[in-house]
Design a protein around this motif. Sequence first.
Motif, PDB file in Angstrom:
ATOM      1  N   GLY A  42      -9.945  34.989  37.674  1.00 32.45           N
ATOM      2  CA  GLY A  42     -10.818  35.968  37.148  1.00 32.45           C
ATOM      3  C   GLY A  42     -10.631  36.426  35.899  1.00 32.45           C
ATOM      4  N   THR A  43      -9.976  37.590  35.620  1.00 36.36           N
ATOM      5  CA  THR A  43      -9.775  37.792  34.230  1.00 36.36           C
ATOM      6  C   THR A  43      -8.176  37.667  33.888  1.00 36.36           C
ATOM      7  OG1 THR A  43      -8.963  40.094  34.683  1.00 36.36           O
ATOM      8  CG2 THR A  43     -11.398  39.902  33.995  1.00 36.36           C
ATOM      9  N   ASP A  44      -7.687  36.915  34.558  1.00 36.50           N
ATOM     10  CA  ASP A  44      -5.918  36.878  34.271  1.00 36.50           C
ATOM     11  C   ASP A  44      -5.773  35.536  34.040  1.00 36.50           C
ATOM     12  OD1 ASP A  44      -5.342  39.541  34.922  1.00 36.50           O
ATOM     13  OD2 ASP A  44      -5.215  39.190  37.117  1.00 36.50           O
ATOM     14  N   ILE A  45      -4.718  35.276  33.429  1.00 35.68           N
ATOM     15  CA  ILE A  45      -3.895  33.960  33.552  1.00 35.68           C
ATOM     16  C   ILE A  45      -3.004  33.831  34.415  1.00 35.68           C
ATOM     17  CG2 ILE A  45      -2.640  32.449  31.964  1.00 35.68           C
ATOM     18  CD1 ILE A  45      -4.193  33.250  29.363  1.00 35.68           C
ATOM     19  N   VAL A  46      -2.937  32.952  35.138  1.00 33.67           N
ATOM     20  CA  VAL A  46      -1.834  32.532  36.089  1.00 33.67           C
ATOM     21  C   VAL A  46      -1.135  31.319  36.156  1.00 33.67           C
ATOM     22  CG1 VAL A  46      -3.031  34.368  37.842  1.00 33.67           C
ATOM     23  CG2 VAL A  46      -3.246  31.753  37.954  1.00 33.67           C
ATOM     24  N   GLU A  47       0.085  31.260  36.705  1.00 36.70           N
ATOM     25  CA  GLU A  47       0.650  29.910  36.730  1.00 36.70           C
ATOM     26  C   GLU A  47       0.340  29.084  37.714  1.00 36.70           C
ATOM     27  OE1 GLU A  47       4.839  29.862  35.092  1.00 36.70           O
ATOM     28  OE2 GLU A  47       4.729  31.974  35.362  1.00 36.70           O
ATOM     29  N   ALA A  48       0.898  27.863  37.965  1.00 32.35           N
ATOM     30  CA  ALA A  48       0.424  27.189  39.192  1.00 32.35           C
ATOM     31  C   ALA A  48       0.666  27.697  40.296  1.00 32.35           C
ATOM     32  CB  ALA A  48       1.167  25.559  39.132  1.00 32.35           C
ATOM     33  N   ASN A  49       1.745  28.777  40.669  1.00 35.62           N
ATOM     34  CA  ASN A  49       2.114  29.237  41.846  1.00 35.62           C
ATOM     35  C   ASN A  49       1.528  30.382  42.093  1.00 35.62           C
ATOM     36  OD1 ASN A  49       3.273  30.985  39.913  1.00 35.62           O
ATOM     37  ND2 ASN A  49       5.278  30.643  40.677  1.00 35.62           N
ATOM     38  N   GLY A  50       0.241  30.875  41.178  1.00 33.92           N
ATOM     39  CA  GLY A  50      -0.434  31.805  41.415  1.00 33.92           C
ATOM     40  C   GLY A  50       0.192  33.142  40.897  1.00 33.92           C
ATOM     41  N   GLN A  51       1.474  33.044  40.217  1.00 30.92           N
ATOM     42  CA  GLN A  51       1.856  34.605  39.377  1.00 30.92           C
ATOM     43  C   GLN A  51       1.366  34.596  38.331  1.00 30.92           C
ATOM     44  OE1 GLN A  51       4.634  36.293  40.633  1.00 30.92           O
ATOM     45  NE2 GLN A  51       4.638  37.735  38.919  1.00 30.92           N
ATOM     46  N   LYS A  52       0.716  35.834  38.079  1.00 30.71           N
ATOM     47  CA  LYS A  52      -0.024  36.154  36.804  1.00 30.71           C
ATOM     48  C   LYS A  52       0.915  36.207  35.598  1.00 30.71           C
ATOM     49  CE  LYS A  52      -2.257  40.095  34.665  1.00 30.71           C
ATOM     50  NZ  LYS A  52      -2.769  41.531  34.706  1.00 30.71           N
ATOM     51  N   PHE A  53       0.477  35.490  34.695  1.00 32.25           N
ATOM     52  CA  PHE A  53       1.397  35.194  33.135  1.00 32.25           C
ATOM     53  C   PHE A  53       0.524  36.090  32.151  1.00 32.25           C
ATOM     54  CE2 PHE A  53       2.127  33.125  29.201  1.00 32.25           C
ATOM     55  CZ  PHE A  53       3.693  33.363  29.230  1.00 32.25           C
ATOM     56  N   VAL A  54       0.979  37.091  31.357  1.00 30.25           N
ATOM     57  CA  VAL A  54       0.743  37.764  30.284  1.00 30.25           C
ATOM     58  C   VAL A  54       1.594  37.321  29.129  1.00 30.25           C
ATOM     59  CG1 VAL A  54       0.137  40.239  29.321  1.00 30.25           C
ATOM     60  CG2 VAL A  54      -0.033  39.611  32.073  1.00 30.25           C
ATOM     61  N   ALA A  73      13.768  29.166  18.821  1.00 38.25           N
ATOM     62  CA  ALA A  73      14.980  29.785  19.414  1.00 38.25           C
ATOM     63  C   ALA A  73      15.030  31.358  19.085  1.00 38.25           C
ATOM     64  CB  ALA A  73      16.362  29.163  19.136  1.00 38.25           C
ATOM     65  N   ASP A  74      14.801  31.797  17.841  1.00 34.96           N
ATOM     66  CA  ASP A  74      14.727  33.052  17.360  1.00 34.96           C
ATOM     67  C   ASP A  74      13.915  33.895  17.903  1.00 34.96           C
ATOM     68  OD1 ASP A  74      17.201  32.368  15.644  1.00 34.96           O
ATOM     69  OD2 ASP A  74      15.555  31.838  13.941  1.00 34.96           O
ATOM     70  N   ILE A  75      12.728  33.294  18.059  1.00 37.31           N
ATOM     71  CA  ILE A  75      11.666  34.157  18.582  1.00 37.31           C
ATOM     72  C   ILE A  75      11.773  34.247  19.939  1.00 37.31           C
ATOM     73  CG2 ILE A  75       9.037  33.850  19.264  1.00 37.31           C
ATOM     74  CD1 ILE A  75       8.562  32.486  16.587  1.00 37.31           C
ATOM     75  N   LYS A  76      12.452  33.426  20.667  1.00 43.21           N
ATOM     76  CA  LYS A  76      12.781  33.609  22.002  1.00 43.21           C
ATOM     77  C   LYS A  76      13.864  34.446  22.189  1.00 43.21           C
ATOM     78  CE  LYS A  76      13.391  33.194  26.529  1.00 43.21           C
ATOM     79  NZ  LYS A  76      12.361  33.480  27.494  1.00 43.21           N
ATOM     80  N   ALA A  77      14.752  34.702  21.295  1.00 40.69           N
ATOM     81  CA  ALA A  77      15.657  35.547  21.383  1.00 40.69           C
ATOM     82  C   ALA A  77      15.401  36.840  21.043  1.00 40.69           C
ATOM     83  CB  ALA A  77      16.855  35.155  20.318  1.00 40.69           C
ATOM     84  N   LEU A  78      14.285  37.097  20.706  1.00 38.98           N
ATOM     85  CA  LEU A  78      13.657  38.409  20.360  1.00 38.98           C
ATOM     86  C   LEU A  78      12.782  38.850  21.457  1.00 38.98           C
ATOM     87  CD1 LEU A  78      12.955  38.246  16.570  1.00 38.98           C
ATOM     88  CD2 LEU A  78      14.489  39.925  17.606  1.00 38.98           C
ATOM     89  N   GLY A  79      12.932  38.248  22.496  1.00 40.09           N
ATOM     90  CA  GLY A  79      12.147  38.764  23.645  1.00 40.09           C
ATOM     91  C   GLY A  79      10.748  38.065  24.057  1.00 40.09           C
ATOM     92  N   ALA A  80      10.175  36.980  23.128  1.00 37.36           N
ATOM     93  CA  ALA A  80       8.954  36.485  23.109  1.00 37.36           C
ATOM     94  C   ALA A  80       8.887  35.620  24.508  1.00 37.36           C
ATOM     95  CB  ALA A  80       8.418  35.885  22.172  1.00 37.36           C
ATOM     96  N   ASN A  81       7.784  35.610  25.161  1.00 37.18           N
ATOM     97  CA  ASN A  81       7.430  34.532  26.161  1.00 37.18           C
ATOM     98  C   ASN A  81       6.675  33.369  25.920  1.00 37.18           C
ATOM     99  OD1 ASN A  81       4.676  35.643  26.568  1.00 37.18           O
ATOM    100  ND2 ASN A  81       5.463  36.832  28.424  1.00 37.18           N
ATOM    101  N   GLY A 280      -2.871  39.662  27.481  1.00 39.44           N
ATOM    102  CA  GLY A 280      -1.805  38.956  26.627  1.00 39.44           C
ATOM    103  C   GLY A 280      -2.264  39.299  24.909  1.00 39.44           C
ATOM    104  N   TYR A 281      -1.163  39.142  24.205  1.00 43.04           N
ATOM    105  CA  TYR A 281      -1.262  39.347  22.719  1.00 43.04           C
ATOM    106  C   TYR A 281      -0.203  38.442  22.005  1.00 43.04           C
ATOM    107  CZ  TYR A 281       2.759  42.898  23.006  1.00 43.04           C
ATOM    108  OH  TYR A 281       3.806  43.373  22.820  1.00 43.04           O
ATOM    109  N   LEU A 282      -0.764  38.018  20.610  1.00 39.12           N
ATOM    110  CA  LEU A 282       0.038  37.052  19.844  1.00 39.12           C
ATOM    111  C   LEU A 282       0.154  37.640  18.391  1.00 39.12           C
ATOM    112  CD1 LEU A 282      -1.235  33.887  21.442  1.00 39.12           C
ATOM    113  CD2 LEU A 282       1.074  34.823  22.091  1.00 39.12           C
TER     114      LEU A 282
END
Length: 454
Positions: A42-54, A73-81, A280-282
């Motif tokens: 639909g309008t979402d991005i989902v993972e292979a297991n069907g879980q929505k990923f934003v 690692a620094d970007i991850k440590a600040l909370g990004a996915n 989602g936003y980047l």
Amino acid sequence: MRSMPWLAAVGAALVALAVAVGAVMFTGIPPAHAAVGLHVSGTDIVEANGQKFVMRGVNHPHVWFTSQTKSFADIKALGANTVRVVLGSGKRWGPSTDVANVISLCKQNRLICVLEVHDTTGYGEEGAAASLDEAADYWISQKSALVGQENHVVINIGNEPIGNNNAAQWTSATTAAIQKMRSNGFEHLLMVDAPNWGQDWQYVMRDNAQTILNADSKRNTVLSIHMYAVFNSAAAITDYLNRFRDNGWPLVIGEFGWRFGANEVDHETLLSEAVSRGLGYLGWSWSGNTDPILDMAAGFDPNQLTTWGQRIFNGANGIKATAKEATIYSGGATPTVTSTTPTSTPTSSGSCRVAYVMNTWNTGFTTNITVTNTGSSTINGWRLVFTLPGGQTITNGWSASYAPTSGQVTATNAGWNGNLAPGGSTTVGFQATHTGNTTEPASFTLNGAPCQVA
């Protein structure tokens, strides 16, 4: 990426935004066909297991700063996915032949990797730019590093692939690039940027979105808008996003800046609308910009977040408050989020309140700590003391300094968040490892006084 030739379009763009446009027909999107890994539903991005990923993340200019591998690692440590990684095809930059290593860095740091070819920026207006067809050829040359990574990698075919000259060519060029990728066996979620240096102020992407989505035999393409000064008002942002929502088209905000001047993007509206809509936003970008006003971390140092960095990571509707790690990194289940409950009886005479929220996985966790001044006087500099349960060790921290890394820890304010007015609060946090014990600290003191636990 914000580019100087784009600035010439701003005046015309703002006029165009004031012109009423006709409604477009709702046609819907057929379901994905045998999608592998990350895919559109639909309008979402989902993972292979069907879980929505934003997506919640930032852009990293890897091709120009290949030694800055710690940034993942620094970007991850600040909370990004998610991290959007700038690569080069060799036409203008690169070629980036380290795709396998980039993907490995993303996976080691539990990030979804959006890979983009930057050479296409402003094609048709920028004489040195690569075409989308050339970008597709680059991806084909890197296919061995990409196949099998569909759970972790999104391929953004080309950055801002058409400038302001003959933006209408975007539709046929994008259609051909998608089909070339599919005919060469790519199963990945594909991302396609808008023309007009990514800002679509002539509405070519908006008005031809269904054509592009239909061109993908896998029905696995997401559209990407870049929001800078064309989107300097709430009306401009909401109108554009509404068109995609109302037509059922998948969209992400693949780049955006912040309102450092009156005519810049209304990033506060952008963030709140993205969160309320589940988009989602980047943000652009981690560091290394020619114009450092767009740097989030001065000199690639996560301990020197700029005003922009603080806003996107720690502000309202920012990354730390809204990002959820992809479930591919947590054994296929939704990450456990433990809400804080009182561990001691709150006292009405306390001058501080602490909210301690954990996001745990197999051997690690991240924690956001919100400290609120509930007293009647301004706090000028603070030290928050708490004891980590056995087996927990801090590996990275943000917005405060932490010493030592285990046992009784003292978190000391950063230079920018030391003053807390009555009723004011600040959010800090850290990433840590654990050996099975994920319980929370039993109590907190701020400058020696006990705090309520919220």
